[in-house]
Design an enzyme around this catalytic site. Structure first.
Site, short mmCIF file in Angstrom:
data_model
loop_
_atom_site.label_atom_id
_atom_site.label_comp_id
_atom_site.label_asym_id
_atom_site.label_seq_id
_atom_site.Cartn_x
_atom_site.Cartn_y
_atom_site.Cartn_z
N GLU A 39 17.21 21.86 -42.25
CA GLU A 39 17.85 20.54 -42.23
C GLU A 39 18.95 20.42 -43.29
O GLU A 39 19.02 19.45 -44.06
CB GLU A 39 16.79 19.44 -42.40
N GLU A 47 10.48 22.66 -36.11
CA GLU A 47 9.62 21.67 -36.76
C GLU A 47 9.27 20.62 -35.73
O GLU A 47 10.16 20.07 -35.08
CB GLU A 47 10.35 21.04 -37.95
C1 GAL Z 1 11.40 17.09 -41.95
C2 GAL Z 1 11.57 18.02 -43.14
C3 GAL Z 1 10.25 18.39 -43.74
C4 GAL Z 1 9.42 17.15 -43.94
C5 GAL Z 1 9.23 16.48 -42.62
C6 GAL Z 1 8.33 15.27 -42.66
O1 GAL Z 1 12.55 16.44 -41.61
O2 GAL Z 1 12.23 19.19 -42.75
O3 GAL Z 1 10.45 19.05 -44.96
O4 GAL Z 1 10.07 16.33 -44.83
O5 GAL Z 1 10.49 16.06 -42.17
O6 GAL Z 1 8.26 14.65 -41.40
#
Ligand code: GAL
Length: 825
Positions: free
Chosen positions: A418, A496
């Site tokens: 990100e 993710e």
């Molecule tokens: C994402 C991020 C993670 C964590 C997650 C929580 O955007 O890459 O590190 O913060 O959100 O939902």
């Protein structure tokens, strides 16, 4: 037109330290030039003038052995940032150690290696500054031969300075990974100087391609390199001896190779012996695996030619109550629990992992996406790694690849997560291209990736096309045409997913979508998350519709310290403190809590990712004091049908895939206010105490079942140790589950009794915990309240062998005891 195969057949290698050799199966004789440098350090929290000088008086400092995380001892305090765990990790800390080297070591090459030190390490030896390494997750080594006294004492001093507001999670603090001392001949294999690949696995023969980098003056000696490959049983299967140069490349072949697979991760060892004028100058054992990787835009990922969907989790590096300090057993247990959930891959969010994690993934058969950075130049938090990126980025990512490229488990390199440069076409493209190039200059056998959370920005700008595989964070509705329009040829992985939150054993009725709850807990009906989140079911559905997506990495497998979303901060743009909902101080994202107790979501993933018949039911069955008389029951299963029985009476069978469950959710780009899930079965039943039982059927036959009984009043404490035999290596652990039970042995699902522990004999209390994300009770203590019926005592072996006796007492309850045995390493 969609493209086809992106990566050619590939295979792997290993890595060369004793830490690995110790766990390696093979090699007949083991000559080593490496010793642990962990014992006998002095530590002081705070800055002190002159602490780098040899004559500095550190007699009043605390004595300890490494690895050490100074912040995990606490105390939790609202003055620290809950986003980083609410623990005192920032500020200066000093470590010093006196040591002697044998007189005969004079003339040798002597180096000290830090597997990682958090953060901004400055190192002095005998008062001479030897180096500075900012990134806390990277291994670094210094040659200190010329600075040592060979007839007296030496002093090494390390200053660390983790800064406040420097990460988005708990970083830990201190020399939290292992430290080593190498004493070698001046002519030796360089740090990470062995690179093993198996580029060809064909016709029952594997080609083992070896590159060796030597250091030292080779002119006077006629250097020979002797290579020997040992199979997983320790049998020598291939060898050769050739002249050695500073850089030497050669090939060996292994017939009928045993492949490294997820089910049977076979490991070979390459033994490299450096010979000079007939003398052995250096020996390095490098563990490697023989396997092939293929990534296809249309066909997905294949391991050894077998299509393999990534069933992955993102994991932060801390080990809950033990903090960031390396404990091999804590990592092993974490991975074993993940494997039980059906996990076959880990993304090391968002930094290079420990050597131990990679060694264990090699041994357990888990694929790893190794990630380099959470930021490049653009800051996410005021004092982040972006300050160092310009100067250190290239070095750090290259060192990461050099260190890890021999692990068979490593199958993808992520250049970032990100990254905010996604919003800047020029920087995004430029830096992605650069980092991709650095990785490829050292390893072309694995693809690169990056986790993007913007859509379509980085795809439109060309940034996503700079790397091999696009990582999509939280974009299940953009799979297929939306992303393929920009990336017709590159495979996509869901890097993710979900970010669903829950607290183990907590059920709020009625089932409804909320932002936060006054209890500072989150219901385990598995539907709550921040605005970008969605229940696991949504991702399952998207992946079923899009078989070309390589698979997913769930945020997260385990809870971790820090980032207590949804309490204290609403989104990732909140750069400051997240303390509005103190004492919430650790994550709710895990499918497993901070102690390793599975939450209900663990079983939802298990139902999707495993084949062995299973069925799980929620919530608990103790609603006698609730105003809700009708209770929603949910079952997770990989069976075809599930029958629910309350007190022996059938509430009906439900068919998976046909009987849907309505989940009230709303998420990004989704225009409805609910989701009809085919991944959970549900019933509404009137509460009547007694038994809640689910039976899973396949082909009409019962194949799995689970029962929850209404518990009576808490009556006894029960200890269940995960291991009764430990090794006297100062780091082995037994995780002792502490259950609050009624007279019949049923778990009391709402109990919060305080339990007091005593541990005598050959071990000590390493930490306690209970999985409650909203408490300031310390981890280093001899007592703990149960959280929804459970807490955890972690017992650590020392150097002595012998018995350990554990006692657990709680007022008004029958106590329990357990004995462990500590054996010789
Ligand atoms: C994402 C991020 C993670 C964590 C997650 C929580 O955007 O890459 O590190 O913060 O959100 O939902």
């Amino acid at each position: 037109m969609k493209g086809t195969i992106l990566m050619k057949r590939i295979t792997t290698v290993l890595f060369l330290v004793l830490a690995v050799a110790v766990h390696a199966t093979a090699a007949d004789s083991r000559q080593t030039f490496r010793t642990s440098f962990n014992d006998g350090w002095k530590f002081h929290k705070g800055d002190v003038a002159g602490a780098e000088t040899p004559e500095f008086d550190d007699s009043q400092w605390r004595s300890l052995d490494l690895p050490h995380d100074w912040a995990i001892e606490g105390p939790f305090d609202v003055k620290y940032n809950a986003r980083c765990g609410g623990l005192p990790f920032h500020g200066t800390g000093w470590y010093r150690k006196s040591f002697e080297v044998p007189a005969e070591a004079s003339g040798k090459a002597i180096s000290v290696t830090f597997d990682g030190a958090m953060y901004d390490a400055h190192v002095w030896v005998n008062g001479h500054f030897v180096g500075h390494r900012p990134y806390g997750y990277i291994e670094f080594q210094y040659d200190i031969s010329n600075l040592l006294n060979y007839n007296g004492s030496n002093a090494i001093a390390v200053k660390l300075a983790p800064e406040d507001l420097s990460t988005r999670w708990y970083p830990g603090a201190g020399i939290y990974r292992n430290v080593w001392l190498d004493i070698r001949d001046p002519v030796h294999v360089a740090q990470w100087g062995t690179f093993v690949t198996t580029p060809k696995v064909k016709d029952r023969t594997a080609t083992v391609s070896i590159e060796t980098t030597l250091e030292g003056d080779l002119t006077e000696k006629s250097i020979q390199l002797k290579y020997e490959v040992f199979d997983p049983m320790g049998k020598s299967v291939s060898s050769s001896t050739i002249p050695g140069q500073i850089k030497t490349a050669t090939k060996l072949s292994v017939s009928n190779p045993l492949l490294w697979t997820l089910e049977s991760p076979q490991l070979y060892v390459l033994k490299t012996t450096v010979l000079g004028a007939g003398r052995t100058l250096d020996v390095v054992q490098t563990r490697f695996g023989i396997r092939t990787l293929e990534f296809s835009k249309t066909e997905g990922f294949s391991l050894n030619g077998n299509p393999t969907r990534i069933q992955g989790v993102c994991l932060h590096h801390d080990n809950g109550p033990l903090g960031a300090a390396i404990h091999r057993r804590a990592i092993e247990r974490k991975l074993q629990i993940m494997k039980q959930m059906g996990v076959n891959s880990v993304r090391t969010s968002h930094n290079p992992p420990s050597n131990e994690l990679l060694d264990l993934c090699d041994e357990l058969g888990i694929l790893v996406q190794v990630e380099a950075f959470d930021v490049w130049l653009k800051a996410k938090v005021p004092n982040g790694y972006n300050k160092f990126f310009e100067e250190w980025g290239e070095r750090d990512i290259k060192d990461m690849v050099r260190r890890d490229r021999n692990h068979p488990s490593v199958f993808m390199w992520s250049i970032g997560n990100e990254i905010l440069e996604q919003g800047n076409k020029e920087d995004g493209n430029r830096i992605a291209k650069q980092l991709n190039g650095y990785v490829k200059s050292l390893d072309t056998t694995r693809p690169t990736t990056c986790g993007f959370n913007y859509f379509p920005g980085p795809y439109q700008s060309g940034m996503a096309g700079q790397i091999d595989i696009a990582g999509m964070n939280y974009k299940p509705l953009a799979y297929g045409d939306p992303v393929d329009e920009f990336l017709p040829n590159n495979p996509v992985v869901a890097s993710e997913t979900s970010s669903c939150t829950s607290s183990r054993g907590v059920y709020h009725l009625p089932i409804e979508k909320y932002q936060t709850h006054p209890s500072k807990q989150v219901t385990s009906y598995d539907l709550i998350g921040p605005p970008w989140a969605y229940p696991p079911d949504v991702e399952f559905d998207a992946l079923e519709t899009h078989p070309e997506i390589l698979g997913e990495y769930v945020w997260t497998g385990f809870d971790y310290l820090g980032e207590p979303t949804p309490y204290g901060g609403k989104d990732n743009s909140t750069n400051g403190y997240w303390n509005a909902d103190w004492p919430s101080r650790s994550s709710y994202f895990g499918a497993v809590d901070l102690c390793g107790f599975p939450k209900d979501r663990f079983y939802l993933y298990q139902s999707q990712w495993t084949q062995e018949p299973m069925v799980h039911v929620l919530p608990h069955w103790n609603w006698q004091n609730s105003s809700h008389k009708t209770i929603p029951i949910v079952a997770y299963t990989n069976c075809e049908e599930v029958e629910l029985l309350v007190n022996g009476k059938s509430m009906g069978r439900k068919v998976k895939g046909k009987d849907l469950t309505k989940i009230p959710v709303k998420f990004n780009r989704y225009d409805k206010d609910h989701f009809m899930s085919k991944y959970r079965l549900s019933w509404e039943v009137p509460y009547s105490p007694g038994s809640l039982r689910v039976v899973g059927y396949r082909n009409g036959k019962p194949v799995a079942e689970k029962e929850i009984r209404t518990a009576g009043e808490p009556a006894q404490v029960k200890l269940v140790a995960d291991r009764r035999e430990l090794i006297a290596d100062q780091s082995d652990l037994s995780y002792v589950t502490v259950r609050i039970e009624d007279r019949e042995g049923n778990l009391c699902p709402l109990a919060s009794n305080l339990v007091r522990f005593s541990v005598d004999g050959a071990g000590t209390i390493a930490a306690v915990g209970n999985g409650n994300a909203a408490t300031t009770a310390p981890f280093i203590a001899d007592e703990r309240e149960a959280f929804n019926g459970l807490c955890m005592l972690i017992v650590k072996a020392g150097k002595q062998t012998g018995g350990i006796t554990i006692r657990a007492e709680s007022e008004g309850l029958r106590s329990d005891s357990a004995s462990l045995d500590v054996k010789r390493p």
